[in-house]
Design a protein around this motif. Sequence first.
Motif, PDB file in Angstrom:
ATOM      1  N   ASP A  83       0.691  -1.251  -0.093  1.00 15.81           N
ATOM      2  CA  ASP A  83      -0.114  -0.079   0.078  1.00 15.81           C
ATOM      3  C   ASP A  83       0.784   1.243  -0.084  1.00 15.81           C
ATOM      4  O   ASP A  83       1.778   1.257   0.855  1.00 15.81           O
ATOM      5  CB  ASP A  83      -0.908   0.155   1.325  1.00 15.81           C
ATOM      6  N   SER A  93      -2.103   0.989  -4.516  1.00 17.15           N
ATOM      7  CA  SER A  93      -3.088   1.362  -3.204  1.00 17.15           C
ATOM      8  C   SER A  93      -3.797   0.152  -3.123  1.00 17.15           C
ATOM      9  O   SER A  93      -4.191  -0.691  -3.986  1.00 17.15           O
ATOM     10  CB  SER A  93      -4.077   2.328  -3.513  1.00 17.15           C
ATOM     11  N   LYS A 112      -6.164  -0.276  -0.105  1.00 15.52           N
ATOM     12  CA  LYS A 112      -7.087  -0.215   1.027  1.00 15.52           C
ATOM     13  C   LYS A 112      -8.333  -0.230  -0.072  1.00 15.52           C
ATOM     14  O   LYS A 112      -8.377   0.620  -1.023  1.00 15.52           O
ATOM     15  CB  LYS A 112      -7.069   1.163   1.587  1.00 15.52           C
ATOM     16  N   GLY A 113      -9.482  -0.885   0.243  1.00 18.75           N
ATOM     17  CA  GLY A 113     -10.529  -1.041  -0.420  1.00 18.75           C
ATOM     18  C   GLY A 113     -10.411  -1.645  -1.865  1.00 18.75           C
ATOM     19  O   GLY A 113     -11.011  -1.670  -2.914  1.00 18.75           O
ATOM     20  N   GLY A 114      -9.401  -2.659  -2.025  1.00 22.39           N
ATOM     21  CA  GLY A 114      -9.030  -3.570  -3.199  1.00 22.39           C
ATOM     22  C   GLY A 114      -7.962  -2.707  -3.775  1.00 22.39           C
ATOM     23  O   GLY A 114      -7.731  -1.604  -3.554  1.00 22.39           O
ATOM     24  N   LYS A 170      -5.294  -1.400  -6.302  1.00 19.68           N
ATOM     25  CA  LYS A 170      -5.305  -0.212  -7.486  1.00 19.68           C
ATOM     26  C   LYS A 170      -4.053   0.021  -8.109  1.00 19.68           C
ATOM     27  O   LYS A 170      -2.971   0.070  -6.985  1.00 19.68           O
ATOM     28  CB  LYS A 170      -6.107   0.903  -6.970  1.00 19.68           C
ATOM     29  N   ASN A 196      -5.475   5.276 -10.541  1.00 20.09           N
ATOM     30  CA  ASN A 196      -7.376   5.398 -10.390  1.00 20.09           C
ATOM     31  C   ASN A 196      -7.666   4.084 -11.072  1.00 20.09           C
ATOM     32  O   ASN A 196      -9.062   3.893 -11.074  1.00 20.09           O
ATOM     33  CB  ASN A 196      -7.802   6.608 -10.824  1.00 20.09           C
ATOM     34  N   ASN A 201      -8.759  -0.075 -10.932  1.00 23.83           N
ATOM     35  CA  ASN A 201      -8.668  -1.251 -10.044  1.00 23.83           C
ATOM     36  C   ASN A 201      -7.892  -2.392 -10.783  1.00 23.83           C
ATOM     37  O   ASN A 201      -8.253  -2.548 -11.955  1.00 23.83           O
ATOM     38  CB  ASN A 201     -10.258  -1.516  -9.854  1.00 23.83           C
TER      39      ASN A 201
END
Length: 171
Positions: free
Chosen positions: A122, A137, A139-141, A143, A146, A148
């Motif tokens: 992360d 990233s 957090k929340g899946g 990435k 921007n 996924n």
Amino acid sequence: MFKSILFKKALLGTAVFSFALGLAVAGMHEKDRKKADAKPNIVQTAQQAGQFKTLLTAVKEAGLEETLATKCCFTVFAPTDEAFAKVPKDKLDALLKDKEALKKVLLYHVVEGKVYSKDLKDGQKVKTLQGQQATISLKGGAKIDNANIVKTDIEASNGVIHVIDTVIMPK
């Protein structure tokens, strides 16, 4: 006695021939097994997946097809056809016509070396072949910038592919 010696020589010759033939056949099977086990390269893997037609067209237009097919080793964050469909048509058409701009965008999706999902952290910055850094990233899946990361760790002979749902653009 003479017949016995001839018989033993013939038997020995047959055994040696059979052994050599067995080795040759085993060697052929080993070559066939290696061919079957050989993984396709990044371009071939993307072609086989069937969801990267726009990406493959762009890669060809930018002159990157041979590099991604023959050089080692890369990690490609590969946008699907649906990801490219999110880009306004006029912008995508203009990009496909501008080879240098297209090359920059595509190289922004590629990282040198094999980077597996387990290696991603992360907040990690990954240097793209375009020269800028993209941000990971978790957090929340997972990435990248921007986009996924919707599927990870697709092996190719010369790298690894992670499927993304958005075309990422250099800053």
